[in-house]
Design a protein around this motif. Structure first.
Motif, PDB file in Angstrom:
ATOM      1  N   ARG A   1      -3.494   0.468   9.511  1.00 16.84           N
ATOM      2  CA  ARG A   1      -3.954  -0.751   9.224  1.00 16.84           C
ATOM      3  C   ARG A   1      -3.387  -1.985  10.370  1.00 16.84           C
TER       4      ARG A   1
ATOM      5  N   LYS B   1      -0.574   5.600   7.341  1.00 18.25           N
ATOM      6  CA  LYS B   1      -1.320   4.153   7.011  1.00 18.25           C
ATOM      7  C   LYS B   1      -0.831   3.025   7.653  1.00 18.25           C
TER       8      LYS B   1
ATOM      9  N   GLU C   1       0.660  -1.252  -0.162  1.00 20.64           N
ATOM     10  CA  GLU C   1       0.217  -0.088   0.045  1.00 20.64           C
ATOM     11  C   GLU C   1       0.835   1.256  -0.092  1.00 20.64           C
TER      12      GLU C   1
END
Length: 294
Positions: free
Chosen positions: A284, A280, A233
């Protein structure tokens, strides 16, 4: 000729605990009976219990049964199973346990084991002063008018014995064995119970998955997940702009990375660390993670 087990035949020819229990008015002892079925329908059972009041324990049990080989053997088996149990323990005895004690019963005769379970409940509810009319088993719409079988009773026998056809239901509780007009309703109840079972499994699975997701990650799991998020990602976005990032170390909630390519010499590298990488990873992996460049 029904294919009966040796145990069934043994208890038919030599039944244990047959007869009635007299109430001798012993102090601290109660004698009660429960009965189900009717001679007009082919089977009837009266189950007697001798109960020690202080402990709620069943000291003795006898039966009087009008019926076939299976009915007599099932009644005898039940009296053997419940002696020495407390009333609450006895209420957990299922018709399947009665059949298993006998080494199995022909499916068309399973209603005899169900009759024993019901007589036991009738006796215990009578002792506790609970009218059978208000017991949940007798609530609900009448499905089979020929034998007086309610929706809740049919649902219960389907659930407890994993029944899948109306013919099986008839074997277990006789519902549908008269005029047959209720067979379609029984099919609908089977389908409804199967849907409930599927939903129950899905809910249980979801709860288990939620609990699993709430467990704290081990250090190895945390590093593996951080690397996965970076590779899948974060890095693709940075590489598209001529940069890259490499995981250097993980120390508790501190994640150390090395910025490469355009990211290493970019004036906005701090923003890259905080917006593109730290945010991020917090989303996550763990909201407490802090990312720093080395």
């Amino acid at each position: 000729m029904w294919d009966y087990t040796d145990k069934v035949m043994e208890l038919f020819y030599n039944p244990k605990n047959q007869g009635l229990l007299e109430d001798d008015r012993e102090p601290g002892i109660a004698v009660v009976f429960g009965e189900v079925g009717s001679i007009a329908c082919g089977d009837a059972l009266r189950l007697h219990l001798k109960i020690e009041v202080n402990s709620d324990k069943i000291l003795d049990s006898r039966f009087q049964t009008f019926g076939c080989t299976s009915a007599i053997a099932s009644s005898s088996a039940l009296t053997e199973l419940i002696k020495g149990l407390t009333l609450d323990e006895a209420l957990k005895v299922t018709n399947k346990e009665i059949a298993d004690f006998l080494g199995g019963l022909p499916e068309a005769k399973m209603h005899c084991s169900v009759m024993g379970q019901e007589a036991l409940e009738a006796a215990i509810y009578k002792y506790r002063g609970i009218p059978l009319a208000v017991h949940e088993e007798d609530e609900g719409a009448l499905v089979c008018s020929c034998f007086g079988i309610s929706e809740s009773k049919i649902r219960r026998v389907i659930r407890e014995n994993n029944l899948t056809t109306a013919e099986q239901v008839t074997s277990y509780v006789k519902a549908g064995g008269g005029c047959g007009s209720c067979l379609a309703d029984i099919d609908d109840l089977i389908a409804a119970v199967q849907r409930e079972r599927v939903v129950g499994v899905q809910v249980a699975t979801g709860i288990a998955a939620t609990k699993e997701s709430q467990r704290p990650l081990t250090n190895v799991q945390k590093i593996a997940l951080i690397q996965k998020v970076l590779d899948e990602e974060v890095r693709p976005l940075l590489i598209a702009d001529g940069g890259d990032v490499e995981l250097y170390d993980v120390d508790g909630d501190r994640v150390q990375v090395t910025l490469q390519g355009a990211c290493g010499s970019c004036s906005s590298s701090t923003a890259t660390l905080k917006v593109a990488i730290e945010a991020k990873l917090q989303e996550r992996v763990n909201q407490n993670l802090l990312v720093e460049a080395v």
